[in-house]
Design a protein around this motif. Structure first.
Motif, PDB file in Angstrom:
ATOM      1  N   ALA A  56       0.824  -1.207   0.000  1.00  0.00           N
ATOM      2  CA  ALA A  56       0.000   0.000   0.000  1.00  0.00           C
ATOM      3  C   ALA A  56       0.859   1.258   0.000  1.00  0.00           C
ATOM      4  O   ALA A  56       2.053   1.231   0.320  1.00  0.00           O
ATOM      5  CB  ALA A  56      -0.919   0.000   1.227  1.00  0.00           C
ATOM      6  N   ASN A 102      -8.254   0.790  -0.715  1.00  0.00           N
ATOM      7  CA  ASN A 102      -7.447   0.804   0.514  1.00  0.00           C
ATOM      8  C   ASN A 102      -5.982   1.117   0.213  1.00  0.00           C
ATOM      9  O   ASN A 102      -5.065   0.498   0.781  1.00  0.00           O
ATOM     10  CB  ASN A 102      -7.556  -0.526   1.257  1.00  0.00           C
ATOM     11  N   ASN A 103      -5.786   2.056  -0.707  1.00  0.00           N
ATOM     12  CA  ASN A 103      -4.447   2.513  -1.095  1.00  0.00           C
ATOM     13  C   ASN A 103      -3.598   1.418  -1.737  1.00  0.00           C
ATOM     14  O   ASN A 103      -2.365   1.483  -1.742  1.00  0.00           O
ATOM     15  CB  ASN A 103      -3.703   3.107   0.108  1.00  0.00           C
TER      16      ASN A 103
END
Length: 708
Positions: free
Chosen positions: A448, A531-532
Motif C-alpha cells: 500500500a 485501501n491505497n
C-alpha cells in the motif's frame, strides 16, 4: 620534674599505645575475609619533649590516629579497567546466547532452509507442470519464512529481556548513588582530620564506588571531609557531597537543539520503531510544508550520532524535506515529520534554521536526571566506525546491555531484515514477470501507499519498495476467456498524448498507474485503488497475464508476486499462490503472447538467483553485492566474530583489573603472617610498658618507705 611519677605516666601512655595496636591488629585479623576491608594500623607520635638537665627529656608516646592503608591512584586505575571488564564480560555472556541461536550444526537452520528453497525451484524447473513439485516448493518456502520468523522473534525476545535487566541495573545504581551520598554525610560527621578517621565509612564508600563502576563507568574526586564526588566518564555528576542525582530508563522521545537566533516553534515526530538513535541536522533554512510549498527546509539523517549519514543508492548523502503530519518521509525504519511543539498535527509557523538538530530516540533510553525539568541522554552508542561515543555511557553492565540490545542484536535483526527484504524483492522481481498454469481474472496488490496521489518514488509515498522503482515499461497481456486467444497486449501508457509514455517513479502516483491500466486496456480491464492498493479486474469474458516489467512496478506494488511482507518478521508466501498452485509462476509469456505448458523460464531464473550477486543494504555496513546464501553465512560468521572479540576484551580487561586489584591488596589487604608477627611485637611492647609501670611503682614504694 622528672621522676617516678613521670616514668609512671610514660608507661601508662605506652600501655595505651600498645593496647591500641593490639586492638587494631585484632580487627585486621578478624576482617581478613571481609570484602572491601582495608588494613589499618596505629600511627604513633612521640610525646612532647621538655628541656631539662642533663638534656631534653621525652614524655613517651601517643597513639595519634588509626590509619587506613589504601592506594587511591591504583584504585582509580582499577575502576577504569573493572568497568570495562564488567562491560565486556556481560556482553560476552549475552552474545553466547545469540551464537546458539545461529548454530547451523543441527541441519535445521536458516542456511539449510535457503538451500532447500532454491533446490525446490530447481526441481520445478525440471517438472514445471507437476503439482507435487509445486507443493514441495510451497512447503520449502513456508519453512524458510518460518525459520526467519523464529530467528527474528527470538532476537526480539532477547531485546525485551535485556530491558528488564536494564531496569534492575538502573534501580540498583540509584540505590548505590544515594548510599554514597549518605556515607559522605556520615563521614563529615565523624571525621576529625589527624585525630579521628572514620575508616569503616571510607571502606564502605570505596566498595560502593566499586559496585557502581560495575554498572556504569565512573570516576571520583575526593577533596576530603565528605566532599567526595562521583561522575560518569561523560561528565554527568552522580554524587556531589551530600547531593545526589538519579538515572532513568526513560520512554522514547525527541530532543530539540536549535541554533542561536532560531525561533522554530516545532519539533520532530516519528512513526515506527528502530534500534538506532536518529540525529536530524537541518541543512537549509525553510519552513515545514508539502511538495507544493516553496522554501521547504531540508535535513539529513544520521543513525550513529552524526559520524555517518544516510545515503542514496548512488552513495551520496540523502537529503530529506521537512514534511508535516500525514506526509511522513521514510528514513530507514522510521517515518519522520514535523509539527508544533504543543500539537504534532499542527503545522509549525516559524522557519527552521540551518544547524538546528533534533535527536529522535525511538526506544527506551538511559537518562541522567538533574531535576524535574532537565535530563540528559546518556544512552550508550557505538558508532558505525566501531568507536564508542565518549560523551555517553561506555562502561559497566549498563553499557553492555544497551550495546547488546542496539549495536549487536539490533545489527543482527537489521541484517536478517536486509536478507529477507532482498529475498522478497529479487524473487518477486522475477515472479511478477512470469506466468503460472492459470490466467488472472483479478489481482490485488499487496503493498500500500500512504497517499495514492503522491509520486511512487518519493520519500513520502509510503510505498516500501518505492526506492527500487526505475523508469521503464510494463507489459500486460489480455486473453479471451473462452477461446484462450490473445485479445490485446501492450505496455502501459501513462499519457493521453501521442506516443508511448512509460512509467516514471518521480512523477507517477498509484492513481496514475490505475489510469494507465484503464487507458491502455479500458475495453478489457478495470483498475482502481482500494485501501491505497492497486486492484485490477478483468471484464466479462477476459483474462490477463503480466510480462516484462523493466520498471519493477509490479514487484513494488505486490502484483503477481510470490512473497508478501518487507522483513524477517512479516515475510510470507503470497496467499494467492499458497491458496492456488496454478498461480505459482514457473514459465512466462513469450513474444507471441503465448503461455506454453512446461515452460520453465521463470523457475530457471529463480535457480540462477541462488548464485547471483544481489544488492543488499544496511545502515551499518552500507551496500554490498553478494549472493543471498553468502550474505546469510556472513551474518553467522559475524556473530561468531563478535563473540570472539567480546571474549578477548573480557579476558584482557579481567587480567588488567585483576593485576590492579592485586596491587591494591598489597597495600590494603590483610597478611596474616604479618599480623601474627605484629601481635608478638605489640605484646612485648605491652609487657615492657607494664614492666615500666611496675618499676615506677617500686621506685615510689622505695621513696615512701624511707624514714625521715
Amino acid at each position: 620534674m622528672f621522676g617516678a611519677n613521670s616514668i609512671l605516666d610514660m608507661g601508662r601512655w605506652a600501655l595505651f599505645a600498645s593496647q591500641a595496636q593490639l586492638q587494631v591488629s585484632g580487627e585486621n585479623i578478624a576482617n581478613v575475609n571481609t570484602v572491601g576491608y582495608s588494613r589499618r594500623s596505629v600511627r604513633l607520635e612521640e610525646g612532647i619533649s621538655i628541656d631539662y638537665r642533663p638534656g631534653q627529656m621525652g614524655t613517651g608516646v601517643r597513639a595519634a590516629e588509626v590509619v587506613r592503608h589504601f592506594d587511591k591512584f591504583v584504585e582509580t586505575q582499577y575502576l577504569e579497567q573493572a568497568t570495562m571488564r564488567d562491560r565486556w564480560g556481560t556482553l560476552h555472556s549475552s552474545l553466547q546466547t545469540v551464537e546458539t541461536l545461529f548454530n547451523e550444526a543441527n541441519g535445521v537452520g536458516i542456511s539449510d532452509s535457503i538451500s532447500g528453497f532454491f533446490n525446490s525451484w530447481n526441481d520445478l524447473s525440471q517438472r514445471a507442470d507437476d503439482y507435487g513439485t509445486r507443493s514441495d516448493l510451497l512447503e520449502k518456502s513456508l519453512t524458510l519464512t518460518s525459520t526467519l520468523h523464529t530467528a527474528n522473534s527470538n532476537l526480539e525476545q532477547m531485546q525485551q529481556r535485556i530491558e528488564e535487566l536494564i531496569t534492575n541495573d538502573v534501580t540498583n545504581a540509584n540505590t548505590i548513588i544515594q548510599k554514597i551520598a549518605d556515607t559522605n554525610r556520615n563521614i563529615n560527621i565523624h571525621e576529625n582530620l589527624g585525630q579521628n578517621a572514620p575508616n569503616s565509612l571510607y571502606d564502605e564508600r570505596a566498595q560502593l564506588v566499586r559496585d557502581l563502576s560495575g554498572i556504569i563507568d565512573v570516576y571520583t574526586l575526593d577533596k576530603g571531609s565528605g566532599d567526595f564526588a562521583v561522575l560518569t566518564k561523560g561528565g554527568q555528576t552522580l554524587v556531589d557531597g551530600y547531593e545526589h542525582f538519579a538515572l532513568e530508563f526513560g520512554a522514547p522521545q525527541t530532543v530539540k537543539q536549535v541554533q542561536e537566533g532560531s525561533n522554530f516553534d516545532g519539533t520532530a515526530y516519528f512513526t515506527g520503531n528502530d534500534n538506532y538513535e536518529y540525529t536530524l541536522e537541518v541543512l537549509s533554512d525553510g519552513v515545514v510544508g508539502s511538495a507544493a510549498t516553496p522554501n521547504v527546509a531540508t535535513f539529513r539523517v544520521s543513525l550513529d550520532g552524526g559520524a555517518t549519514w544516510l545515503q542514496d543508492e548512488d552513495g551520496s548523502t540523502k537529503i530529506f524535506e521537512a514534511r508535516p503530519y500525514g506526509q511522513e518521509v521514510a528514513a530507514n525504519d522510521l517515518g519522520i515529520y514535523f509539527g508544533a511543539t504543543s500539537n504534532a498535527r499542527t503545522m509549525p509557523v516559524n522557519q527552521m534554521k540551518t544547524g538546528d538538530t533534533f535527536t529522535i530516540i525511538p526506544q527506551r533510553g538511559l537518562y541522567w536526571v538533574q531535576n524535574t525539568s532537565h535530563k540528559e541522554n546518556i544512552t550508550p552508542i557505538i558508532r558505525f566506525t566501531g568507536m564508542d561515543e565518549e560523551q555517553r555511557t561506555t562502561g559497566g553492565s549498563l553499557a553492555a546491555y544497551f550495546n547488546f540490545r542496539d549495536a549487536y542484536v539490533g545489527k543482527y535483526r537489521d541484517k536478517l531484515d536486509a536478507f529477507a527484504e532482498a529475498t522478497i524483492w529479487e524473487v518477486n522481481r522475477r515472479h511478477s514477470q512470469g506466468a503460472g498454469l492459470e490466467k488472472f481474472t483479478y489481482v490485488d496488490g499487496t503493498y500500500a501507499v500512504d497517499d495514492p496521489n503522491r509520486a511512487l518514488g518519493s520519500d513520502s509515498s509510503g510505498l516500501y519498495f518505492g526506492s527500487k522503482l526505475e523508469s521503464g515499461s510494463v507489459m500486460v497481456y489480455v486473453y479471451n476467456k473462452d477461446t484462450g486467444l490473445l485479445a490485446s497486449s501492450a505496455a502501459l501508457d501513462f499519457s493521453d498524448a501521442p506516443g508511448q509514455q512509460n512509467f516514471d517513479p518521480d512523477t507517477h502516483s498509484l492513481n496514475d498507474v490505475a489510469d494507465a491500466y484503464n487507458r491502455s486496456f479500458g475495453d478489457h480491464l478495470t483498475a482502481s485503488v482500494v485501501n491505497n492498493r492497486l486492484r485490477i479486474e478483468a471484464k466479462d469474458g477476459k483474462e490477463f497475464l503480466f510480462g516484462a516489467d523493466t520498471a519493477g512496478l509490479n514487484a513494488a506494488l505486490g502484483v503477481n508476486t510470490f512473497f508478501t511482507g518487507t522483513d524477517a518478521g512479516n515475510m510470507e508466501v503470497n496467499v494467492r499462490v499458497a491458496g492456488d498452485q496454478d498461480f505459482l509462476c514457473a514459465g512466462h509469456v513469450n513474444g507471441a503472447g503465448e503461455m506454453n505448458a512446461g515452460d520453465n523460464s521463470t523457475a530457471m531464473a529463480m535457480v540462477a538467483l541462488q548464485d547471483t550477486d544481489v544488492s543488499i543494504y544496511t545502515v551499518q555496513e552500507g551496500r554490498t553485492s553478494q549472493s543471498l546464501l553468502d550474505y546469510y553465512n556472513g551474518i553467522v560468521g559475524g556473530v561468531g566474530a563478535d563473540v570472539n572479540t567480546a571474549k578477548f576484551n573480557s579476558t584482557y580487561h579481567s587480567t588488567m583489573a585483576g593485576d590492579l586489584n592485586d596491587r591494591q591488596q598489597e597495600v590494603s589487604g590483610v597478611n596474616l603472617d604479618e599480623e601474627m608477627a605484629n601481635l608478638i611485637r605489640y605484646q612485648h611492647s605491652y609487657t615492657a610498658a607494664a614492666k615500666l609501670i611496675t618499676t615506677a611503682d617500686q621506685m615510689l614504694q622505695t621513696v615512701l618507705s624511707m624514714k625521715p
